[in-house]
Structures are given as C-alpha cells and as structure tokens.
Design an enzyme around this catalytic site. Structure first.
Site, short mmCIF file in Angstrom:
data_model
loop_
_atom_site.label_atom_id
_atom_site.label_comp_id
_atom_site.label_asym_id
_atom_site.label_seq_id
_atom_site.Cartn_x
_atom_site.Cartn_y
_atom_site.Cartn_z
N MET A 1 0.88 -1.32 0.66
CA MET A 1 0.03 -0.16 0.00
C MET A 1 0.93 1.53 0.15
O MET A 1 1.82 1.57 -0.69
CB MET A 1 -1.40 0.14 0.90
CG MET A 1 -1.96 1.15 1.52
SD MET A 1 -3.47 0.01 0.15
CE MET A 1 -4.46 1.34 0.33
N CYS A 2 1.01 1.89 1.17
CA CYS A 2 1.95 3.09 1.36
C CYS A 2 1.66 4.27 0.22
O CYS A 2 0.71 4.19 -0.43
CB CYS A 2 4.11 3.08 1.30
SG CYS A 2 4.09 1.09 2.08
N GLY A 3 1.67 5.57 0.47
CA GLY A 3 1.70 6.83 -0.28
C GLY A 3 2.93 7.44 -0.29
O GLY A 3 3.48 7.72 0.77
#
Length: 295
Positions: A1-3
């Site tokens: 995921m992560c942004g």
C-alpha cells in the site's frame, strides 16, 4: 500500500510554502499508510554538513549534543520532537559520526541541504510534531507507510538515506533485495535495517559514487532491481521518479510554471495552488523523470 508525495518548487516564490503544501499532501495519503510517516526537506545551503539525529531518549539526545559541542564547538542545534539537526564542517563528518555511534543516537540523514524526519504515527501527527508546515525549501519528499513485511518501527519508516543529500521513498516490493544488499555491503555501503527500500537507496548511492548521474543510476536500477515499485528520489538539487516496467503501483504527476508535484493518487495533489491549470499525467512505466535546479 503506502503513499508517496513530492513537491519540487520551480519558482522561488513557492519555497516558503513547500513545507505547508507537503504536510497537506502527506495528510491526504494517511489511509494508504497510517502506521508511520516521514519526509525530507531541502533547505538553504549554509556551507556546513547538517546531520539529522534521532533518539526517543531525551537524555541521550542531550548527551550527544553536549559531546558534539565539546568536540566541535558551535553545532547550531535545531530541536524538533525526537530529532535534532546539528551542523559541523564537512571535514569533521567521520569524527562526528564516530562520536554519535558511541552515544547511541542514530543519524537518519546527512547533507548540506537535506533535513530528514520520520516517526511512528499518522502522517498528520508526524508532520505536526516536527512542524513541517513551517519549513521552507526548494523541494521535499514524503511517505506514509503501511507495514506489510516488517514491524511498525521508526527505523523501518521512510525516507531512507544512504548518501549525502540523497533520500528515497518507495511504494512496492523488491524480490532480489537481499542479493543486492550483499553486493552493496561488499562495496562499502552500510545498512541500518532489513528494509528493501533502504537497499534501493543504497543501490543509487553506489551507482552515483561510481560516477553515474541520478538518471543513469535509476536507468541501471531497471535491470538490477527486480520487483514492482515506484521510487521518488530527492537529491541536493532536485528529484526524480521511476516506476517499474509493469507499473503496478498508482502514480500521478502535476506540472505548472511554479512546481512539479507527485502523488500516489490525484487527491494528494487536489489542494495545490493552480492545480486546475496544471499538466496532469501518469508517469510511464520504466521511464525516468527528473527535475533539477541550479545550485
């Protein structure tokens, strides 16, 4: 995921707002990575080496600061929550790092312009703790993490820095990072964690030590790093973006006369000034995008 988020000011008029806009973008990406966050801001060059130090122990931080001051004189400390930024003459870097190793305080980043901060917590809380909205600079990169392969720790948070004024944030996963790490260790690159993203940062440092430009190092990474990834890299004078040849991870960019911005999703960019007139595009797979400003 992560942004991932990034902002590069093409116009000096935007520099005073780089921290505030980066904090805004980082907060929007909170649901992509709610467990930890970090960012690097590239501010003014004072002609000295800035070391960003971190320890959760206030006494350890104070002790390290006192030891540095006793050894090197005025180190111009700036305290921000669990971190302290100090500056020393570049010739004293090795001695300063040796002293800090004895104190148990970590060096999370070093460079003449870069300051690097990261902690466990939601991105809006991390940005507020370090007063990111008040920071100025030519550019900044940030990351919100959802840990899927390791524990939720500050050491595992992004950005990762393995060279002066250079850092990397990453969304994705590398499949051959352990083999690449072994090769890089033999070449003198040191690592603090088992995170695959730190290996990617170390790989770029190694290639650039060999004389490659940032664009050349990222191009070489397409052949040497296996997996799916989006990299956003900060350097002293600019930043660059690379997606793997399949481009599994989402990414969007915006460019105006005043800035270049990157976000894992468009909503991270939606609040930027002039976004309605920006050139919006998805970075192509396997292509290096880079922007520089003269020093």
């Amino acid at each position: 995921m992560c942004g991932i988020v990034g902002l590069f000011a093409k116009s000096p008029s935007l520099e005073a707002h780089v921290g505030a806009l980066t904090a805004q973008m980082l907060a929007v990406m909170g649901d992509r990575g709610p467990d930890s966050a970090g960012f690097a801001v590239y501010g003014a060059d004072t002609g000295r080496l800035k070391l960003t130090l971190r320890s959760p122990d206030a006494a350890a931080r104070d002790g390290a600061l006192a030891a540095l001051a006793a050894r090197f004189g005025e180190v111009r400390p700036v305290r921000r929550d669990t971190h302290i930024v100090v500056s020393v003459p570049e010739r004293d870097e090795i001695a300063a790092r040796a002293l800090l190793a004895e104190s148990g305080v970590a060096v999370v980043g070093a460079g003449r312009r870069m300051e690097l901060y990261k902690e466990v917590g939601r991105p809006e809380a991390v940005a507020a703790a370090f007063d990111l909205p008040a920071m100025a600079g030519t550019h900044a990169v940030g990351h919100t993490r959802m840990a899927t392969e390791s524990a939720v720790t500050t050491r595992g948070a992004h950005p990762f820095s393995t060279g002066p004024d250079q850092c990397l944030v990453h969304n994705g996963s590398l499949s051959n990072h352990n083999g690449v790490r072994r090769m890089l260790v033999r070449e003198g690159i040191a690592f603090e964690t088992e995170n695959d993203s730190e290996v990617a940062a170390g790989y770029l440092t190694f290639r650039m030590r060999e004389g490659a430009s940032l664009e050349e190092a990222l191009t070489a990474a397409l052949a040497d790093l296996d997996g799916f990834y989006t990299f956003l890299v900060g350097t002293r004078t600019g930043f660059a973006v690379l997606r793997d040849p399949i481009a599994c991870k989402p990414a969007v960019m915006a460019e105006t006369d005043d800035y270049v911005a990157f976000g894992s999703e468009f909503r991270a960019l939606a609040g930027l000034p002039g976004i309605e007139d920006a050139h919006l595009f998805e970075p192509e797979p396997g292509r290096v995008y880079a922007w520089e400003r003269p020093e």
